[in-house]
Scaffold this motif. Sequence first.
Motif, PDB file in Angstrom:
ATOM      1  N   TRP A 156      -9.886  -1.086   7.665  1.00 39.48           N
ATOM      2  CA  TRP A 156      -9.491   0.150   8.327  1.00 39.48           C
ATOM      3  C   TRP A 156      -9.748   1.325   7.397  1.00 39.48           C
ATOM      4  CZ3 TRP A 156      -6.178  -2.974   5.751  1.00 39.48           C
ATOM      5  CH2 TRP A 156      -5.179  -2.417   4.970  1.00 39.48           C
ATOM      6  N   PHE A 157      -9.857   2.508   8.021  1.00 37.83           N
ATOM      7  CA  PHE A 157     -10.142   3.746   7.297  1.00 37.83           C
ATOM      8  C   PHE A 157      -8.941   4.663   7.385  1.00 37.83           C
ATOM      9  CE2 PHE A 157     -11.722   8.205   7.606  1.00 37.83           C
ATOM     10  CZ  PHE A 157     -12.192   8.336   6.309  1.00 37.83           C
ATOM     11  N   GLU A 158      -8.599   5.281   6.269  1.00 37.17           N
ATOM     12  CA  GLU A 158      -7.590   6.341   6.243  1.00 37.17           C
ATOM     13  C   GLU A 158      -8.256   7.607   5.740  1.00 37.17           C
ATOM     14  OE1 GLU A 158      -3.975   5.252   4.265  1.00 37.17           O
ATOM     15  OE2 GLU A 158      -3.884   3.281   5.254  1.00 37.17           O
ATOM     16  N   ALA A 159      -8.198   8.657   6.558  1.00 38.44           N
ATOM     17  CA  ALA A 159      -8.919   9.894   6.251  1.00 38.44           C
ATOM     18  C   ALA A 159      -8.332  10.644   5.064  1.00 38.44           C
ATOM     19  CB  ALA A 159      -8.943  10.796   7.478  1.00 38.44           C
ATOM     20  N   GLY A 160      -7.033  10.451   4.827  1.00 38.27           N
ATOM     21  CA  GLY A 160      -6.372  11.153   3.730  1.00 38.27           C
ATOM     22  C   GLY A 160      -5.259  12.051   4.215  1.00 38.27           C
ATOM     23  N   PRO A 161      -5.573  13.120   4.970  1.00 40.51           N
ATOM     24  CA  PRO A 161      -4.522  14.043   5.373  1.00 40.51           C
ATOM     25  C   PRO A 161      -3.657  13.547   6.531  1.00 40.51           C
ATOM     26  CG  PRO A 161      -6.643  14.798   6.193  1.00 40.51           C
ATOM     27  CD  PRO A 161      -6.917  13.632   5.287  1.00 40.51           C
ATOM     28  N   ASP A 162      -4.090  12.517   7.259  1.00 42.61           N
ATOM     29  CA  ASP A 162      -3.307  12.016   8.388  1.00 42.61           C
ATOM     30  C   ASP A 162      -2.129  11.186   7.888  1.00 42.61           C
ATOM     31  OD1 ASP A 162      -5.148  13.113  10.182  1.00 42.61           O
ATOM     32  OD2 ASP A 162      -6.380  11.300  10.153  1.00 42.61           O
ATOM     33  N   PRO A 163      -0.894  11.492   8.315  1.00 44.37           N
ATOM     34  CA  PRO A 163       0.260  10.703   7.878  1.00 44.37           C
ATOM     35  C   PRO A 163       0.146   9.251   8.337  1.00 44.37           C
ATOM     36  CG  PRO A 163       0.979  12.812   8.763  1.00 44.37           C
ATOM     37  CD  PRO A 163      -0.478  12.682   9.107  1.00 44.37           C
ATOM     38  N   VAL A 164       0.415   8.337   7.420  1.00 45.09           N
ATOM     39  CA  VAL A 164       0.314   6.905   7.678  1.00 45.09           C
ATOM     40  C   VAL A 164       1.636   6.243   7.318  1.00 45.09           C
ATOM     41  CG1 VAL A 164      -0.827   4.752   7.005  1.00 45.09           C
ATOM     42  CG2 VAL A 164      -2.161   6.863   7.225  1.00 45.09           C
ATOM     43  N   HIS A 165       2.112   5.386   8.234  1.00 44.63           N
ATOM     44  CA  HIS A 165       3.271   4.539   7.965  1.00 44.63           C
ATOM     45  C   HIS A 165       2.781   3.110   8.081  1.00 44.63           C
ATOM     46  CE1 HIS A 165       7.501   3.366   7.820  1.00 44.63           C
ATOM     47  NE2 HIS A 165       7.279   2.541   8.839  1.00 44.63           N
ATOM     48  N   ALA A 166       3.047   2.262   7.077  1.00 44.59           N
ATOM     49  CA  ALA A 166       2.492   0.916   7.077  1.00 44.59           C
ATOM     50  C   ALA A 166       3.515  -0.075   6.535  1.00 44.59           C
ATOM     51  CB  ALA A 166       1.213   0.870   6.233  1.00 44.59           C
ATOM     52  N   TRP A 167       3.383  -1.334   6.974  1.00 42.93           N
ATOM     53  CA  TRP A 167       4.333  -2.350   6.525  1.00 42.93           C
ATOM     54  C   TRP A 167       3.750  -3.745   6.691  1.00 42.93           C
ATOM     55  CZ3 TRP A 167       4.427   0.337  11.010  1.00 42.93           C
ATOM     56  CH2 TRP A 167       4.498  -0.369  12.206  1.00 42.93           C
ATOM     57  N   ALA A 168       4.229  -4.652   5.834  1.00 42.87           N
ATOM     58  CA  ALA A 168       3.884  -6.063   5.951  1.00 42.87           C
ATOM     59  C   ALA A 168       4.885  -6.742   6.874  1.00 42.87           C
ATOM     60  CB  ALA A 168       3.908  -6.720   4.573  1.00 42.87           C
ATOM     61  N   PRO A 169       4.474  -7.786   7.598  1.00 42.72           N
ATOM     62  CA  PRO A 169       5.422  -8.500   8.458  1.00 42.72           C
ATOM     63  C   PRO A 169       6.485  -9.203   7.616  1.00 42.72           C
ATOM     64  CG  PRO A 169       3.320  -9.647   8.371  1.00 42.72           C
ATOM     65  CD  PRO A 169       3.116  -8.341   7.666  1.00 42.72           C
ATOM     66  N   ASP A 170       7.567  -9.584   8.269  1.00 46.00           N
ATOM     67  CA  ASP A 170       8.686 -10.185   7.548  1.00 46.00           C
ATOM     68  C   ASP A 170       8.347 -11.547   6.955  1.00 46.00           C
ATOM     69  OD1 ASP A 170      10.294  -8.010   8.089  1.00 46.00           O
ATOM     70  OD2 ASP A 170      11.161  -8.892   9.905  1.00 46.00           O
ATOM     71  N   ASP A 171       7.345 -12.230   7.523  1.00 43.21           N
ATOM     72  CA  ASP A 171       7.065 -13.605   7.094  1.00 43.21           C
ATOM     73  C   ASP A 171       5.798 -13.749   6.248  1.00 43.21           C
ATOM     74  OD1 ASP A 171       5.376 -12.947   9.168  1.00 43.21           O
ATOM     75  OD2 ASP A 171       5.426 -14.945  10.089  1.00 43.21           O
ATOM     76  N   ARG A 172       5.127 -12.632   5.964  1.00 44.28           N
ATOM     77  CA  ARG A 172       3.879 -12.697   5.201  1.00 44.28           C
ATOM     78  C   ARG A 172       3.747 -11.466   4.310  1.00 44.28           C
ATOM     79  NH1 ARG A 172      -0.018 -12.507   9.938  1.00 44.28           N
ATOM     80  NH2 ARG A 172       1.927 -11.798  10.940  1.00 44.28           N
ATOM     81  N   PRO A 173       3.048 -11.598   3.192  1.00 45.61           N
ATOM     82  CA  PRO A 173       2.782 -10.412   2.376  1.00 45.61           C
ATOM     83  C   PRO A 173       1.662  -9.586   3.001  1.00 45.61           C
ATOM     84  CG  PRO A 173       1.650 -12.279   1.440  1.00 45.61           C
ATOM     85  CD  PRO A 173       2.453 -12.817   2.613  1.00 45.61           C
ATOM     86  N   GLY A 174       1.407  -8.442   2.455  1.00 46.70           N
ATOM     87  CA  GLY A 174       0.275  -7.602   2.831  1.00 46.70           C
ATOM     88  C   GLY A 174      -0.478  -7.184   1.585  1.00 46.70           C
ATOM     89  N   HIS A 175      -1.529  -7.906   1.261  1.00 51.40           N
ATOM     90  CA  HIS A 175      -2.339  -7.604   0.076  1.00 51.40           C
ATOM     91  C   HIS A 175      -3.696  -7.090   0.540  1.00 51.40           C
ATOM     92  CE1 HIS A 175      -0.020 -10.893  -2.403  1.00 51.40           C
ATOM     93  NE2 HIS A 175       0.764  -9.914  -1.949  1.00 51.40           N
ATOM     94  N   PHE A 176      -4.110  -5.929   0.035  1.00 52.21           N
ATOM     95  CA  PHE A 176      -5.404  -5.401   0.458  1.00 52.21           C
ATOM     96  C   PHE A 176      -6.163  -4.757  -0.690  1.00 52.21           C
ATOM     97  CE2 PHE A 176      -2.286  -2.063   1.471  1.00 52.21           C
ATOM     98  CZ  PHE A 176      -2.869  -0.905   0.999  1.00 52.21           C
ATOM     99  N   SER A 177      -7.485  -4.776  -0.520  1.00 57.01           N
ATOM    100  CA  SER A 177      -8.413  -4.097  -1.420  1.00 57.01           C
ATOM    101  C   SER A 177      -8.693  -2.718  -0.856  1.00 57.01           C
ATOM    102  CB  SER A 177      -9.703  -4.918  -1.535  1.00 57.01           C
ATOM    103  OG  SER A 177     -10.721  -4.193  -2.196  1.00 57.01           O
ATOM    104  N   ARG A 178      -8.993  -1.767  -1.738  1.00 57.35           N
ATOM    105  CA  ARG A 178      -9.164  -0.384  -1.280  1.00 57.35           C
ATOM    106  C   ARG A 178     -10.163   0.342  -2.166  1.00 57.35           C
ATOM    107  NH1 ARG A 178      -3.750   3.228  -1.500  1.00 57.35           N
ATOM    108  NH2 ARG A 178      -3.949   2.737  -3.722  1.00 57.35           N
ATOM    109  N   ALA A 179     -10.970   1.201  -1.546  1.00 54.34           N
ATOM    110  CA  ALA A 179     -11.817   2.131  -2.282  1.00 54.34           C
ATOM    111  C   ALA A 179     -11.633   3.518  -1.690  1.00 54.34           C
ATOM    112  CB  ALA A 179     -13.283   1.722  -2.235  1.00 54.34           C
TER     113      ALA A 179
END
Length: 218
Positions: A156-179
């Motif tokens: 997924w892409f995040e433009a920067g200025p757009d507010p983002v709310h994000a979370w991992a599910p209760d039963d799994r982690p959320g690990h991601f790579s980013r550039a």
Amino acid sequence: MPDHLLRLSRDDFDANAALDEPLPPAIRAIYVADGMASIRAGGGTATLSANSALFHTGTMSIAARAEGACLLRYELDPGQGVPTGEGVRSELKLEAALRLDDPDGYLLRCDKVELPPGGIAYTHTHQGGGIRCLLEGGFNVRVHDETTELGPYDAWFEAGPDPVHAWAPDDRPGHFSRAMILPRRLKGKSSIRYVDPADADKPKLQRYTVFVDEFIET
């Protein structure tokens, strides 16, 4: 100033597979998501294991070791063509246009973000655009009241200025790579800004590992 193109591709290498031809010059970060690969660039060769990355703007020759390899290839203004080689499969995951007009210039940051099960990234913005790719677990990203549920190797892409709310599910982690492409003044500094100032003081469960934080010429 014309738009620039940021692209993420996934390259899967069978055991000991190699590219037929070097990748052309580009502003590029290679993140090894799994396995092990040898990368020849700039007159030297680096052998990278899982959860490591390399930055280079010249040509790159890539070969997997006996374990094979899964690479995430982030490129700004990439060259044409698709990498080829016996036992090599390449998939374009996502591309996004960026307008880069800061006279002070930019840097490319490649890092990994790890949230535990139930971890929350409070509503925030960044000071530059970037592409993310989920590595493990699950993740939910809400932008403009729309929520996207992500699984491993979804991008997924995040433009920067757009507010983002994000979370991992209760039963799994959320690990991601980013550039991300960020202003040069942020070298070695966080790019995040919380929409609610009170969130800045709340305990944070996410962990960051920065692999690349390099000035670039655009």
